[in-house]
Write an enzyme that holds these catalytic residues in place. Structure first.
Site, PDB file in Angstrom:
ATOM      1  N   LYS A 198      31.854  55.954  72.997  1.00  0.00           N
ATOM      2  CA  LYS A 198      32.562  56.416  71.805  1.00  0.00           C
ATOM      3  C   LYS A 198      32.060  55.690  70.559  1.00  0.00           C
ATOM      4  CE  LYS A 198      35.005  59.598  73.506  1.00  0.00           C
ATOM      5  NZ  LYS A 198      33.980  59.731  74.558  1.00  0.00           N
TER       6      LYS A 198
ATOM      7  N   LYS B 248      29.352  69.729  70.899  1.00  0.00           N
ATOM      8  CA  LYS B 248      30.529  69.625  71.759  1.00  0.00           C
ATOM      9  C   LYS B 248      30.244  70.137  73.163  1.00  0.00           C
ATOM     10  CE  LYS B 248      34.898  68.887  72.651  1.00  0.00           C
ATOM     11  NZ  LYS B 248      35.383  67.505  72.781  1.00  0.00           N
TER      12      LYS B 248
ATOM     13  N   ARG C  33      31.196  72.433  67.549  1.00  0.00           N
ATOM     14  CA  ARG C  33      30.200  72.419  68.609  1.00  0.00           C
ATOM     15  C   ARG C  33      28.926  71.702  68.173  1.00  0.00           C
ATOM     16  NH1 ARG C  33      31.355  76.683  72.408  1.00  0.00           N
ATOM     17  NH2 ARG C  33      29.156  76.917  72.904  1.00  0.00           N
TER      18      ARG C  33
ATOM     19  N   TRP D  55      22.176  74.926  66.648  1.00  0.00           N
ATOM     20  CA  TRP D  55      21.850  73.550  67.010  1.00  0.00           C
ATOM     21  C   TRP D  55      20.395  73.575  67.447  1.00  0.00           C
ATOM     22  CZ3 TRP D  55      20.309  70.389  71.082  1.00  0.00           C
ATOM     23  CH2 TRP D  55      20.619  69.019  70.966  1.00  0.00           C
TER      24      TRP D  55
ATOM     25  N   GLU E 248      28.636  57.133  69.668  1.00  0.00           N
ATOM     26  CA  GLU E 248      28.730  58.508  69.170  1.00  0.00           C
ATOM     27  C   GLU E 248      29.235  58.568  67.732  1.00  0.00           C
ATOM     28  OE1 GLU E 248      29.768  61.473  72.841  1.00  0.00           O
ATOM     29  OE2 GLU E 248      31.336  60.073  72.254  1.00  0.00           O
TER      30      GLU E 248
ATOM     31  N   HIS F   7      23.080  38.580  85.511  1.00  0.00           N
ATOM     32  CA  HIS F   7      21.865  39.159  86.091  1.00  0.00           C
ATOM     33  C   HIS F   7      20.965  39.775  85.029  1.00  0.00           C
ATOM     34  CE1 HIS F   7      23.200  38.417  90.171  1.00  0.00           C
ATOM     35  NE2 HIS F   7      24.386  38.916  89.851  1.00  0.00           N
TER      36      HIS F   7
ATOM     37  N   ASN G  47      22.087  81.929  71.731  1.00  0.00           N
ATOM     38  CA  ASN G  47      22.505  80.592  72.165  1.00  0.00           C
ATOM     39  C   ASN G  47      21.812  80.325  73.491  1.00  0.00           C
ATOM     40  OD1 ASN G  47      23.793  78.176  72.712  1.00  0.00           O
ATOM     41  ND2 ASN G  47      25.703  79.117  73.363  1.00  0.00           N
ATOM     42  N   GLY G  48      20.980  79.291  73.547  1.00  0.00           N
ATOM     43  CA  GLY G  48      20.271  78.978  74.773  1.00  0.00           C
ATOM     44  C   GLY G  48      18.821  78.631  74.517  1.00  0.00           C
TER      45      GLY G  48
ATOM     46  N   GLU H  76      33.085  54.070  78.719  1.00  0.00           N
ATOM     47  CA  GLU H  76      33.664  55.071  77.824  1.00  0.00           C
ATOM     48  C   GLU H  76      33.797  54.513  76.411  1.00  0.00           C
ATOM     49  OE1 GLU H  76      36.071  58.289  76.155  1.00  0.00           O
ATOM     50  OE2 GLU H  76      34.323  58.071  77.456  1.00  0.00           O
TER      51      GLU H  76
ATOM     52  N   CYS I  13      25.126  76.199  70.270  1.00  0.00           N
ATOM     53  CA  CYS I  13      25.231  77.096  69.124  1.00  0.00           C
ATOM     54  C   CYS I  13      26.587  77.794  69.137  1.00  0.00           C
ATOM     55  CB  CYS I  13      24.116  78.136  69.156  1.00  0.00           C
ATOM     56  SG  CYS I  13      22.456  77.430  69.125  1.00  0.00           S
TER      57      CYS I  13
END
Length: 617
Positions: free
Chosen positions: A494, A612, A27, A75, A497, A513, A99-100, A490, A2
């Site tokens: 990306k 974020k 964020r 969020w 996302e 495998h 926030n939390g 990585e 948040c």
């Protein structure tokens, strides 16, 4: 997660709070709200579901100016992203944002309902607002309102379990802004006759560079005339403000289409800033003091545990190959969300390294605290000075990448890998597993990285054209060997996302495998195959893919005709050393994910469902 903004002073208008929230919207959020309190005790609250544009249409309903106010981007954790669930929440004279996560909100909610409190939201935050109001109302009316608020806050936080950063207003104290912190980030800014509160520095640098980070179990009482800081028991706390070097211009797009594209192009600068002042080239040494590790007994360290999440985790995986080579010690790379739920294997000579761009990642924070309590020496590799993880560690080493606004991390990844490579050299230096001339040779390669990355950025136009071909793929695999495996991870992250295309990455040798069963003429595989010690083996894996009809997008050394003959499409990077190579191949994957997302029309800087800084477990 948040975003939080707060102000107390001579006066601020609705645009102040709105613009502060815009600075924090990177964020991630799904609703927003603002509360403003005028000097006569009149409070106004406006909230809206969705993007900030929906809140902007309501700003005219707020007072033109107020001496105290708070704003919030939410969020969602408890409850859907609706206007009713948006913050701030009001209970009587109390207005509160959060926030939390409050873990014990259910029994508290039941107790408050039994007392007659009515809930209009599904959030855990409304529980905190009602609880604070209940504690405030239960105190004698004869007490001054400010004293009542102090006591009520202390009584309230004593009952809460979880992580929280609160911004609080009370209509009976229209000259005070209250900030409370346990687990979730909270920073205070100091101006002339005014103070600011925020969840991140980016919301404040437009107004002040003087900041103070609240620590766990602290409450700040902010007036235009000054600040009082206490712990949760009311004992005074003393702490000085510090100056941050970030500027407003760092947080502007600077002509780029998106923050992410700007930050991809800032990678050479971020890497150079990470190296700056820490390498003694002529002597073949890492400056341990400037690196930030002088407080650590590097000479006796015989085991490394790198703890991180997401992109930071992959930076640790990549660096592991080099640290083990340099320092000749085992390196474990752990997901922070899993680390503290296992039996600790820390020894007296273990160094645990927390890697986090924000320094506030809750999983990483709790994991590094666990490592320290188990007896490990601890180091934070971070981008934000004075953050929660920095406070929790024995030592802090900043990557100096500057503010990163795009939710999908790019320049921080490259800077983290650079920083961790220097840690490997510092360990080698102190443990004497490398000679000064050998360290010097590696240092000379490190200082070349920015120039090579700059060259690779020139591939952007060609990769944009490739995006037109691959944007409609439903699934893409990535493969690589050695450090290139971490780069593949990585790259896949990306792509997931930003474009919402399913993507997975595998060590190339693992194809046979299991994953090779996925290969057919409809599947594209991004193959990382620069001419390094793994090249011939990787080529064999590419041959296996081609034999089964898979489409190959190869990233390799420019001019490699053998690889070009195998590939459907080819991206060539300059020939480099093994140290520079993973940086060179990372850039095309960042650009590929970016341009595919642009072609698909997704929200590049704020991908759906993502935040974020993940400040809840």
């Amino acid at each position: 997660m948040c975003g939080v903004i707060g102000y107390v002073g001579l006066g601020a208008n609705p645009d102040f709070f709105f613009n502060g929230l815009k600075r924090l919207e990177y964020r991630g959020y799904d609703s927003a709200g603002i509360a403003m309190l005028t000097s006569d005790g009149t409070i106004s609250v406006e909230r809206a579901e969705g993007k900030l544009a929906n809140l902007q249409s309501k700003l005219a309903r707020l007072p033109a100016k107020a001496t105290v106010g708070i704003g919030h981007t939410r969020w969602a954790t408890h409850g859907r992203p609706t206007e009713n669930n948006a913050h701030p929440h009001r209970s009587g004279d109390i207005v509160l944002l959060h926030n939390g996560i409050i873990e014990n909100y259910r029994p508290l909610k039941e107790a408050l309902m039994a007392k007659g409190y009515t809930f209009t939201s599904e959030t855990d935050t409304e529980v905190a607002a009602h609880l604070l109001n209940a504690e405030y109302s239960a105190l004698p009316a004869s007490l001054p309102a400010f004293e009542k608020m102090q006591k009520a806050i202390y009584k309230t936080v004593a009952q809460l379990k979880g992580a929280f950063a609160f911004g609080i207003l009370c209509t009976k104290t229209p000259d005070v802004l209250y900030a409370v912190r346990l687990g979730s980030p909270m920073v205070i800014g100091e101006g002339e006759g005014e103070y600011y509160m925020a969840s991140g520095i980016t919301a404040l640098v437009e107004h002040t560079r003087r900041v103070m980070f609240l620590e766990d179990h602290e409450v700040a009482f902010l007036r235009s005339s000054g600040l009082t800081l206490t712990d949760f028991q009311g004992a005074p706390v003393k702490r000085d403000f510090q100056k941050v070097e970030w500027s407003v211009s760092m947080m502007e797009k600077g002509g780029y289409r998106h923050f992410m594209l700007k930050e991809i192009h800032e990678q050479p600068q971020a890497i150079a800033q990470t190296l700056q002042g820490r390498l003694e080239r002529e002597a073949g040494r890492v400056n341990i003091v400037d690196y930030g590790a002088a407080a650590l007994p590097l000479k006796s360290i015989d085991r490394l545990q790198i703890i991180a999440c997401g992109t930071s985790f992959y930076s640790g995986l990549l660096a592991k190959f080099f640290i083990e080579k340099f320092a000749r010690i085992p390196v474990e790379v752990d997901l922070a969300s899993e680390y503290r739920y296992r039996v600790s294997t820390v020894t007296k000579n273990t160094l645990a390294v927390a890697v986090s761009q924000s320094g506030e990642t809750m999983d990483t924070l709790q994991a590094i605290k666990f490592a320290r309590s188990s007896g490990a020496f601890t180091l934070g590799v971070l981008n934000v000075p004075g953050s929660s993880i920095a406070v929790a560690c024995h030592a802090e080493s900043l990557i100096h990448a500057g503010p990163e606004i795009g939710v999908a991390s790019t320049k921080a990844f490259s800077a983290q890998v650079t920083n961790l490579m220097m840690l490997g050299l510092a360990l080698a230096q102190e443990r004497e597993t490398m000679k000064p001339n050998e360290i010097g040779q590696v240092i000379e390669e490190l200082v070349k990285i920015p120039a090579f990355v700059e060259q690779c950025l020139g591939l952007s136009d060609a990769i944009e054209k490739l995006a037109n071909k691959y944007h409609s793929e439903r699934s893409i695999l990535f493969i690589g060997r050695g450090p290139q495996w971490a780069v593949a991870l990585e790259g896949a992250l990306k792509l997931k996302e930003l474009s919402y295309i399913h993507a997975e990455a595998y060590a190339a040798g693992e194809l046979k495998h299991g994953p090779i069963a996925l290969i057919d003429e409809d599947l594209t595989v991004v193959c990382l195959a620069p001419r390094d010690e793994y090249y011939e083996k990787t080529i064999s894996n590419i041959e296996e893919i081609k034999a089964r009809g898979g489409k190959i997008l190869a990233v390799g050394t420019e001019g490699d005709k053998d690889l070009m003959a195998l590939a459907d499409d080819f991206i060539g990077v300059p020939p480099t050393s093994s140290i520079v190579s993973p940086f060179a191949t990372t850039v095309p994957l960042h650009l590929l994910a970016y341009w595919i997302a642009v072609r698909k029309g997704t929200d590049v800087d704020q991908p759906r469902n993502l935040a974020k800084s993940v400040t809840v477990e």
